[in-house]
Design an enzyme around this catalytic site. Sequence first.
Site, mmCIF file in Angstrom:
data_model
loop_
_atom_site.group_PDB
_atom_site.id
_atom_site.type_symbol
_atom_site.label_atom_id
_atom_site.label_comp_id
_atom_site.label_asym_id
_atom_site.label_seq_id
_atom_site.Cartn_x
_atom_site.Cartn_y
_atom_site.Cartn_z
ATOM 1 N N MET A 39 48.524 -9.257 17.812
ATOM 2 C CA MET A 39 49.546 -10.282 17.559
ATOM 3 C C MET A 39 50.935 -9.624 17.606
ATOM 4 O O MET A 39 51.897 -10.138 17.043
ATOM 5 C CB MET A 39 49.302 -10.960 16.212
ATOM 6 C CG MET A 39 47.963 -11.706 16.186
ATOM 7 S SD MET A 39 47.891 -13.040 14.998
ATOM 8 C CE MET A 39 48.128 -12.139 13.489
ATOM 9 N N GLY A 40 51.022 -8.475 18.248
ATOM 10 C CA GLY A 40 52.301 -7.779 18.346
ATOM 11 C C GLY A 40 52.627 -7.057 17.059
ATOM 12 O O GLY A 40 51.739 -6.757 16.258
ATOM 13 N N HIS A 46 47.528 0.163 16.310
ATOM 14 C CA HIS A 46 47.372 -0.422 17.644
ATOM 15 C C HIS A 46 47.462 0.661 18.721
ATOM 16 O O HIS A 46 46.727 0.633 19.704
ATOM 17 C CB HIS A 46 48.487 -1.439 17.913
ATOM 18 C CG HIS A 46 48.481 -2.626 17.007
ATOM 19 N ND1 HIS A 46 49.451 -2.844 16.057
ATOM 20 C CD2 HIS A 46 47.622 -3.665 16.907
ATOM 21 C CE1 HIS A 46 49.199 -3.965 15.417
ATOM 22 N NE2 HIS A 46 48.092 -4.488 15.897
ATOM 23 N N GLN A 70 45.162 -19.025 13.029
ATOM 24 C CA GLN A 70 44.541 -18.172 12.016
ATOM 25 C C GLN A 70 45.410 -17.969 10.779
ATOM 26 O O GLN A 70 45.051 -17.211 9.889
ATOM 27 C CB GLN A 70 44.121 -16.836 12.621
ATOM 28 C CG GLN A 70 45.243 -15.877 12.963
ATOM 29 C CD GLN A 70 44.716 -14.656 13.717
ATOM 30 O OE1 GLN A 70 44.368 -14.729 14.888
ATOM 31 N NE2 GLN A 70 44.646 -13.518 13.045
ATOM 32 N N GLY A 156 40.461 -2.690 15.321
ATOM 33 C CA GLY A 156 40.606 -1.735 14.229
ATOM 34 C C GLY A 156 39.701 -2.100 13.061
ATOM 35 O O GLY A 156 39.605 -3.265 12.672
ATOM 36 N N LYS A 158 40.203 -1.522 10.068
ATOM 37 C CA LYS A 158 40.913 -1.947 8.860
ATOM 38 C C LYS A 158 40.517 -3.406 8.554
ATOM 39 O O LYS A 158 40.333 -3.788 7.420
ATOM 40 C CB LYS A 158 42.422 -1.839 9.003
ATOM 41 C CG LYS A 158 43.107 -2.140 7.674
ATOM 42 C CD LYS A 158 44.593 -2.336 7.783
ATOM 43 C CE LYS A 158 44.991 -3.608 8.424
ATOM 44 N NZ LYS A 158 45.122 -4.770 7.545
ATOM 45 N N GLN A 162 36.717 -8.935 10.071
ATOM 46 C CA GLN A 162 37.043 -9.498 11.391
ATOM 47 C C GLN A 162 36.142 -8.877 12.457
ATOM 48 O O GLN A 162 35.655 -9.568 13.351
ATOM 49 C CB GLN A 162 38.518 -9.240 11.716
ATOM 50 C CG GLN A 162 38.886 -9.561 13.155
ATOM 51 C CD GLN A 162 40.380 -9.558 13.418
ATOM 52 O OE1 GLN A 162 41.041 -10.536 13.105
ATOM 53 N NE2 GLN A 162 40.916 -8.490 13.980
ATOM 54 N N SER A 194 49.527 -1.270 8.788
ATOM 55 C CA SER A 194 49.418 -2.725 8.927
ATOM 56 C C SER A 194 50.802 -3.270 9.243
ATOM 57 O O SER A 194 51.815 -2.731 8.771
ATOM 58 C CB SER A 194 48.920 -3.310 7.599
ATOM 59 O OG SER A 194 49.216 -4.684 7.534
ATOM 60 N N SER A 195 50.830 -4.352 9.998
ATOM 61 C CA SER A 195 52.137 -4.958 10.311
ATOM 62 C C SER A 195 52.783 -5.534 9.057
ATOM 63 O O SER A 195 53.977 -5.813 9.038
ATOM 64 C CB SER A 195 51.981 -6.026 11.390
ATOM 65 O OG SER A 195 50.849 -6.787 11.122
HETATM 66 O O1 PAF Z 1 43.704 -8.533 14.451
HETATM 67 C C1 PAF Z 1 44.546 -9.269 14.998
HETATM 68 O O2 PAF Z 1 45.687 -8.878 15.277
HETATM 69 C C2 PAF Z 1 44.178 -10.702 15.315
HETATM 70 O O3 PAF Z 1 43.356 -11.241 14.340
HETATM 71 C C3 PAF Z 1 43.554 -10.885 16.711
HETATM 72 C C4 PAF Z 1 42.225 -10.165 16.825
HETATM 73 C C5 PAF Z 1 44.511 -10.367 17.776
HETATM 74 C C6 PAF Z 1 43.307 -12.369 16.978
HETATM 75 O O4 PAF Z 1 44.486 -13.115 16.934
#
Ligand code: PAF
Length: 291
Positions: A39-40, A46, A70, A156, A158, A162, A194-195
């Site tokens: 998500m940038g 990343h 989400q 990841g 973390k 997910q 983490s962002s």
């Molecule tokens: O982990 C993330 O950044 C998001 O949940 C993902 C996997 C890109 C889905 O939007």
Amino acid sequence: MYEMGRGQTMTTLFTDIQQFTTWRNEIPKHDTVGFVPTMGALHGGHISLMQRARSECDHVVVSIYVNALQFNSLNDFSKYPRTESVDFELCAQVGVDSVLVPLQSDMFISDSPNLLSPSKEAEAFEGTDRPGHFSGVVTVVDRLFAVVQPTAAYFGLKDYQQVAVIRNMATTLHPRIDIRPCDTMRETDGLAMSSRNRFLTETARASAGLIPLALSTAIAHWRNGCRDASEVTAIARSIFDRDASIELQYLSIVKDGTMDQVEAVSERDSIIAAVVIDGIRLIDNMQFSNA
Ligand code: PAF
């Protein structure tokens, strides 16, 4: 479409899914494509995913899409950091081949698309604290997998839960895609990258250092011979209790790769936690290992 050259690699930015698909279709059938969905607001975590994809695959694709489906509140969605040009520069530095930044209207025809139902792994923990979150995650990842058609996708650890939920979705809907979980990257005091860390005040950032301390102390207790999950979690809890600004949302031990809670802790199980510090929600986990 925009291109940036770095050494041997040319990184192409696509905002149009059609143009991306034309590029994708030109890749020879037997070449491997590694995919890092994001998500940038890219950080060291990343970058390590992109580097691993770069070292394992012929072509690397990164997507940047802040997925409204989400988020639990519009406020969280609009507050999410958007740092696209820096992100693109980082992708180019790692030698990513293409960066896909799709428009929402191109991702889903409707503003409220049909949501996929995640597996049972989505029910507890993040699933309880963030209702609908995993449904949004699997819906968008399914769509991105269909567009990118990767050989392998990198996530990841973390976001332990997910990974479990996406792995199940992929097994059913995209069995040919290899899901490759990657180790959590940490700051020097152990805080998982983490962002959200950028939102922590200096005081909250200091408190956040107790998260890896609590989890690693639990692991050390297990290494010293304690196998009882409630005793192991109690040790971690006692560390969180040192700081009144930490609100513990959950702390549990789950069976390797699943969300099933255990009573007796074995090697490869994971201790997982979510806390809120000064309004910022942080998650982390560590795996029990003797190494
Ligand atoms: O982990 C993330 O950044 C998001 O949940 C993902 C996997 C890109 C889905 O939007």
